[in-house]
Motif scaffolding. Structure first.
Motif, short mmCIF file in Angstrom:
data_model
loop_
_atom_site.label_atom_id
_atom_site.label_comp_id
_atom_site.label_asym_id
_atom_site.label_seq_id
_atom_site.Cartn_x
_atom_site.Cartn_y
_atom_site.Cartn_z
N ARG A 274 51.62 38.12 56.38
CA ARG A 274 52.43 37.66 55.24
C ARG A 274 51.89 38.24 53.93
N SER A 275 51.29 37.45 53.10
CA SER A 275 50.75 37.94 51.83
C SER A 275 49.50 37.15 51.49
N GLY A 276 48.67 37.72 50.62
CA GLY A 276 47.45 37.02 50.26
C GLY A 276 46.57 37.87 49.38
N ILE A 277 45.29 37.49 49.32
CA ILE A 277 44.34 38.18 48.46
C ILE A 277 43.06 38.49 49.24
N VAL A 278 42.38 39.55 48.78
CA VAL A 278 41.08 39.93 49.34
C VAL A 278 40.12 40.10 48.17
N SER A 279 38.97 39.47 48.29
CA SER A 279 37.92 39.62 47.27
C SER A 279 36.71 40.23 47.95
N LEU A 280 36.21 41.34 47.42
CA LEU A 280 35.11 42.07 48.04
C LEU A 280 33.76 41.64 47.49
N GLY A 281 32.85 41.27 48.39
CA GLY A 281 31.46 41.01 48.00
C GLY A 281 31.17 39.65 47.44
N GLN A 282 32.21 38.88 47.11
CA GLN A 282 32.00 37.54 46.56
C GLN A 282 33.27 36.72 46.74
N ALA A 283 33.13 35.41 46.70
CA ALA A 283 34.30 34.54 46.81
C ALA A 283 35.25 34.80 45.65
N HIS A 284 36.52 34.50 45.87
CA HIS A 284 37.55 34.81 44.87
C HIS A 284 37.28 34.10 43.55
N ASP A 285 37.36 34.87 42.49
CA ASP A 285 37.23 34.36 41.13
C ASP A 285 38.50 34.80 40.37
N PRO A 286 39.31 33.84 39.89
CA PRO A 286 40.56 34.20 39.21
C PRO A 286 40.38 35.15 38.03
N ASP A 287 39.17 35.17 37.47
CA ASP A 287 38.93 36.02 36.31
C ASP A 287 38.47 37.43 36.68
N TRP A 288 38.23 37.68 37.98
CA TRP A 288 37.76 39.01 38.39
C TRP A 288 38.94 39.96 38.52
N VAL A 289 38.90 41.07 37.80
CA VAL A 289 40.06 41.98 37.75
C VAL A 289 40.20 42.83 39.00
N ASP A 290 39.18 42.85 39.86
CA ASP A 290 39.22 43.72 41.03
C ASP A 290 39.66 43.01 42.31
N THR A 291 40.29 41.85 42.18
CA THR A 291 40.88 41.19 43.34
C THR A 291 42.01 42.06 43.90
N LEU A 292 42.11 42.12 45.22
CA LEU A 292 43.18 42.87 45.89
C LEU A 292 44.28 41.92 46.32
N TYR A 293 45.52 42.32 46.13
CA TYR A 293 46.67 41.52 46.54
C TYR A 293 47.47 42.32 47.58
N PHE A 294 47.82 41.69 48.69
CA PHE A 294 48.55 42.43 49.72
C PHE A 294 49.80 41.67 50.13
N GLN A 295 50.77 42.43 50.64
CA GLN A 295 51.99 41.84 51.19
C GLN A 295 52.47 42.68 52.35
N CYS A 296 52.68 42.04 53.51
CA CYS A 296 53.12 42.74 54.72
C CYS A 296 54.64 42.64 54.82
N GLY A 297 55.24 43.72 55.33
CA GLY A 297 56.69 43.71 55.50
C GLY A 297 57.11 44.72 56.54
N GLY A 298 58.42 44.72 56.87
CA GLY A 298 58.92 45.66 57.88
C GLY A 298 59.60 46.85 57.24
#
Length: 298
Positions: A274-298
């Motif tokens: 479906r969709s979600g977020i990935v945070s590398l190296g540390q737990a998700h922080d809303p203020d971190w600009v390098d959060t990855l956002y993904f969405q799966c589709g056909g």
């Protein structure tokens, strides 16, 4: 210790597990699936195989030679079909194999051979074994092992389609034509895709894309410069019918799908749904600009 060597890679996936959870409940379903995986592992060991890892309701094994993997796959199917409990609960397996050079590293296995074997598994139907024709080319039609060409299929990272074959482990050949059509339609179906957003960049990954690498090193497809991000931190690719995030880092990755709880993924695979977020190296922080956002589709 890292070592490159030729090996047969086998993926075996339990078919019918989703319905099992719905009808029998989580505890019973998990116990039954664990029983299937244990049975498969016992068969693999009898043929000289080694377990690499278990991923949900799937196992990944290696064998020194192609013939060992092919006989193990056939015996795996017979073992599951010969168990009254598994048959009663409508459980089956699908298996994919390939033989080639692979990188053995810290208890895991990587490389092109793994990707091809995973693609074979994604093409296999319930109660079916699919192998690359490159693997079966040198195998003679010996007693108890019959092979049937299924044409070719696209594999991520390969410029040309890969020849594929069915390992016929049962006596009924009546469904061979049907199997051929299923494989053909699978290769012609619209590609699954994943959109990945990082800051102002948007990347599209589909099932034929090269492995998408993320990390601090400038050779990665996506470079993220942060002290807690490893040089090669994670890889996203299409494997076994899913987009998979493989963490290869020191600190791990944090994954959240939809509104589910955040999970820590460290040196292992996780399916992206479906969709979600990935945070590398540390737990998700809303203020971190390098959060990855993904969405799966056909």
């Amino acid at each position: 210790m890292n070592e490159r060597k030729a090996a047969t890679i086998l993926f075996a996936d339990v078919s019918g597990s989703t319905k099992l959870f719905e009808t029998r409940g989580d505890v019973t379903a998990r116990a039954l699936i664990a029983g299937v995986l244990q049975a498969l592992l016992e068969v693999a060991h009898r043929h000289g195989g080694s377990l690499v890892k278990t991923i949900g309701d799937e196992i990944m094994c290696t064998f020194p030679a192609a013939i060992q993997g092919l006989f193990a796959a056939s015996d795996m199917q017979r073992r599951i079909k010969g168990d009254a409990q598994f048959v009663r609960d409508s459980l089956g397996i699908r298996i994919g194999l390939h033989h080639g050079e692979a990188l053995f590293e810290e208890g895991d296995v990587f490389g092109d051979a793994v990707n091809v074997a995973a693609r074979m598994a994604s093409l296999a139907g319930r109660d079916q074994i699919v192998a690359s024709e490159a693997m079966t080319a040198g195998i003679t039609q010996v007693a108890g092992l019959r092979l049937r060409s299924l044409g070719s299929a696209r594999v991520s990272g390969k410029a040309q389609p890969v020849g594929i074959a069915e390992v016929v482990w049962h006596d009924d050949l009546g469904d061979v034509t049907t199997v051929q059509r299923v494989v053909q339609s699978a290769t012609e179906a619209p590609r699954a895709r994943l959109l990945l957003r990082h800051r102002s960049q948007v990347f599209e990954i589909d099932e034929l894309s090269e492995a998408f690498t993320i990390g601090r090193d400038p050779t990665n497809r996506l470079v993220i410069e942060a002290d807690w991000v490893s040089r090669l931190h994670a890889v996203i690719e299409w494997k076994r019918g899913h987009f998979v995030l493989t963490d290869r880092s020191t600190n791990g990755s944090w994954l959240r799908i939809g509104e589910d709880d955040e999970q820590h993924v460290h040196r292992e695979d996780a399916h992206l749904r479906r969709s979600g977020i990935v945070s590398l190296g540390q737990a998700h922080d809303p203020d971190w600009v390098d959060t990855l956002y993904f969405q799966c589709g056909g």
